[in-house]
Design a protein around this motif. Structure first.
Motif, PDB file in Angstrom:
ATOM      1  N   GLU A 230       0.810  -1.311  -0.103  1.00 35.26           N
ATOM      2  CA  GLU A 230      -0.073  -0.072   0.002  1.00 35.26           C
ATOM      3  C   GLU A 230       0.782   1.254  -0.092  1.00 35.26           C
ATOM      4  O   GLU A 230       0.461   2.306  -0.871  1.00 35.26           O
ATOM      5  CB  GLU A 230      -0.920   0.072   1.240  1.00 35.26           C
ATOM      6  N   ASN A 231       2.031   1.215   0.977  1.00 35.67           N
ATOM      7  CA  ASN A 231       2.811   2.502   0.816  1.00 35.67           C
ATOM      8  C   ASN A 231       3.811   2.322  -0.157  1.00 35.67           C
ATOM      9  O   ASN A 231       4.726   3.294  -0.271  1.00 35.67           O
ATOM     10  CB  ASN A 231       3.700   2.370   2.116  1.00 35.67           C
ATOM     11  N   ASN A 232       4.128   1.565  -1.072  1.00 30.47           N
ATOM     12  CA  ASN A 232       4.822   1.390  -2.375  1.00 30.47           C
ATOM     13  C   ASN A 232       6.231   1.550  -1.922  1.00 30.47           C
ATOM     14  O   ASN A 232       7.285   1.844  -2.615  1.00 30.47           O
ATOM     15  CB  ASN A 232       4.491   2.310  -3.379  1.00 30.47           C
ATOM     16  N   PHE A 233       6.584   0.591  -0.969  1.00 35.79           N
ATOM     17  CA  PHE A 233       8.170   0.579  -0.411  1.00 35.79           C
ATOM     18  C   PHE A 233       8.220  -0.438   0.575  1.00 35.79           C
ATOM     19  O   PHE A 233       7.133  -0.723   1.376  1.00 35.79           O
ATOM     20  CB  PHE A 233       8.593   2.087   0.060  1.00 35.79           C
ATOM     21  N   TYR A 234       9.380  -0.679   0.930  1.00 36.40           N
ATOM     22  CA  TYR A 234       9.937  -1.763   1.804  1.00 36.40           C
ATOM     23  C   TYR A 234       9.729  -1.478   3.087  1.00 36.40           C
ATOM     24  O   TYR A 234       9.791  -0.064   3.421  1.00 36.40           O
ATOM     25  CB  TYR A 234      11.501  -1.981   1.728  1.00 36.40           C
ATOM     26  N   TYR A 235       9.317  -2.484   4.027  1.00 33.53           N
ATOM     27  CA  TYR A 235       9.103  -2.236   5.531  1.00 33.53           C
ATOM     28  C   TYR A 235       8.010  -1.189   5.712  1.00 33.53           C
ATOM     29  O   TYR A 235       8.476  -0.224   6.495  1.00 33.53           O
ATOM     30  CB  TYR A 235      10.339  -2.164   6.237  1.00 33.53           C
ATOM     31  N   GLY A 236       6.991  -1.171   5.023  1.00 34.70           N
ATOM     32  CA  GLY A 236       6.061  -0.060   5.336  1.00 34.70           C
ATOM     33  C   GLY A 236       5.125  -0.208   6.352  1.00 34.70           C
ATOM     34  O   GLY A 236       4.350   0.630   6.686  1.00 34.70           O
ATOM     35  N   HIS A 237       4.931  -1.330   7.169  1.00 36.19           N
ATOM     36  CA  HIS A 237       4.011  -1.438   8.107  1.00 36.19           C
ATOM     37  C   HIS A 237       4.644  -0.466   9.403  1.00 36.19           C
ATOM     38  O   HIS A 237       5.803  -0.835   9.862  1.00 36.19           O
ATOM     39  CB  HIS A 237       3.956  -3.073   8.439  1.00 36.19           C
ATOM     40  N   PRO A 238       3.684   0.061  10.011  1.00 30.86           N
ATOM     41  CA  PRO A 238       4.272   1.127  10.817  1.00 30.86           C
ATOM     42  C   PRO A 238       4.741   0.394  12.097  1.00 30.86           C
ATOM     43  O   PRO A 238       5.718   0.754  12.916  1.00 30.86           O
ATOM     44  CB  PRO A 238       2.852   1.839  11.591  1.00 30.86           C
ATOM     45  N   ARG A 239       4.477  -0.778  12.346  1.00 32.16           N
ATOM     46  CA  ARG A 239       5.217  -1.703  13.449  1.00 32.16           C
ATOM     47  C   ARG A 239       6.552  -2.349  13.100  1.00 32.16           C
ATOM     48  O   ARG A 239       6.865  -2.940  14.192  1.00 32.16           O
ATOM     49  CB  ARG A 239       3.997  -2.450  14.194  1.00 32.16           C
ATOM     50  N   ASN A 240       6.589  -2.433  11.792  1.00 28.34           N
ATOM     51  CA  ASN A 240       7.744  -3.106  11.439  1.00 28.34           C
ATOM     52  C   ASN A 240       9.053  -2.186  11.818  1.00 28.34           C
ATOM     53  O   ASN A 240       9.059  -1.029  11.755  1.00 28.34           O
ATOM     54  CB  ASN A 240       7.942  -3.262   9.860  1.00 28.34           C
ATOM     55  N   ARG A 241       9.991  -2.990  12.536  1.00 32.08           N
ATOM     56  CA  ARG A 241      11.026  -2.163  13.073  1.00 32.08           C
ATOM     57  C   ARG A 241      12.311  -2.097  12.332  1.00 32.08           C
ATOM     58  O   ARG A 241      13.302  -1.561  12.763  1.00 32.08           O
ATOM     59  CB  ARG A 241      11.578  -2.906  14.253  1.00 32.08           C
ATOM     60  N   PHE A 242      12.369  -2.452  10.857  1.00 31.49           N
ATOM     61  CA  PHE A 242      13.504  -2.307   9.959  1.00 31.49           C
ATOM     62  C   PHE A 242      14.216  -0.998  10.175  1.00 31.49           C
ATOM     63  O   PHE A 242      15.257  -0.858  10.011  1.00 31.49           O
ATOM     64  CB  PHE A 242      13.032  -2.856   8.910  1.00 31.49           C
ATOM     65  N   TRP A 243      13.390  -0.016   9.682  1.00 31.36           N
ATOM     66  CA  TRP A 243      14.057   1.400   9.637  1.00 31.36           C
ATOM     67  C   TRP A 243      14.573   2.043  10.986  1.00 31.36           C
ATOM     68  O   TRP A 243      15.476   2.600  11.154  1.00 31.36           O
ATOM     69  CB  TRP A 243      12.989   2.353   9.027  1.00 31.36           C
TER      70      TRP A 243
END
Length: 176
Positions: A36-49
């Motif tokens: 939906e966000n058209n980019f990697y690790y876009g779930h707000p709870r994913n801690r990648f960034w």
């Protein structure tokens, strides 16, 4: 309980890399939120960034442009193992009928000497479909997914940080 139908998903965006990339970080397939966000690790709870920002002790990149610049500025690359598959929502355990990305597209044109799998699902699909044809044996780090509740943000950073920094500092991976 809502049961989602499996649907055929094709990876919707390109890998992020350049000729200076030394480490390729692989996920399995973008989540519904990432798509939906058209980019990697876009779930707000994913801690990648947050993990990457913690490793390099910088602010968390917010926009796609900031995230892209961050990845490239730290000699990293990101992509996913899977090009397309049948999946229910974002459930890695429901993945079937896998077609994988051609990692050689990136590997041939970069300085990548290391592959990190972001979690066991990425490792499973990489090992099943791409290794040993892709001759780089992956390093598997704990998933940054919110589904990996066993790892706090601090614990993820404590595992990811030495792995990333040691690989980036490895003299053998420098272009002569």
């Amino acid at each position: 309980m809502l049961i989602l139908e499996a649907e055929r998903i094709t990876h919707p965006f390109a890998p992020v890399w350049n000729q200076n990339s030394k480490i390729l970080i692989l996920g399995s397939l973008p989540s519904v939120k990432s798509r939906e966000n058209n980019f990697y690790y876009g779930h707000p709870r994913n801690r990648f960034w947050k993990v990457l920002a913690g490793i390099f002790e910088v602010s968390i990149p917010e926009t796609i442009e900031e995230k892209t610049d961050f990845i490239l500025g730290h000699q990293l690359a990101i992509w996913d193992v899977i090009e397309s598959c049948q999946i229910q929502g974002s459930s890695d355990s429901s993945i079937r009928e896998v077609k994988v990305n051609d990692l050689e597209i990136v590997l041939r044109q970069s300085n990548i000497h290391y592959i990190i799998c972001n979690g066991k699902a990425a490792e499973k699909f990489f090992m099943k479909y791409q290794y040993p044809e892709v001759e780089i044996k992956p390093i598997v780090l704990p998933s940054t997914s919110p589904a990996n509740a066993a790892y706090s943000l601090e614990r993820l950073i404590s595992v990811w940080k030495p792995a990333i920094l040691n690989l980036l500092n490895d003299e053998n991976s420098l272009v002569s």
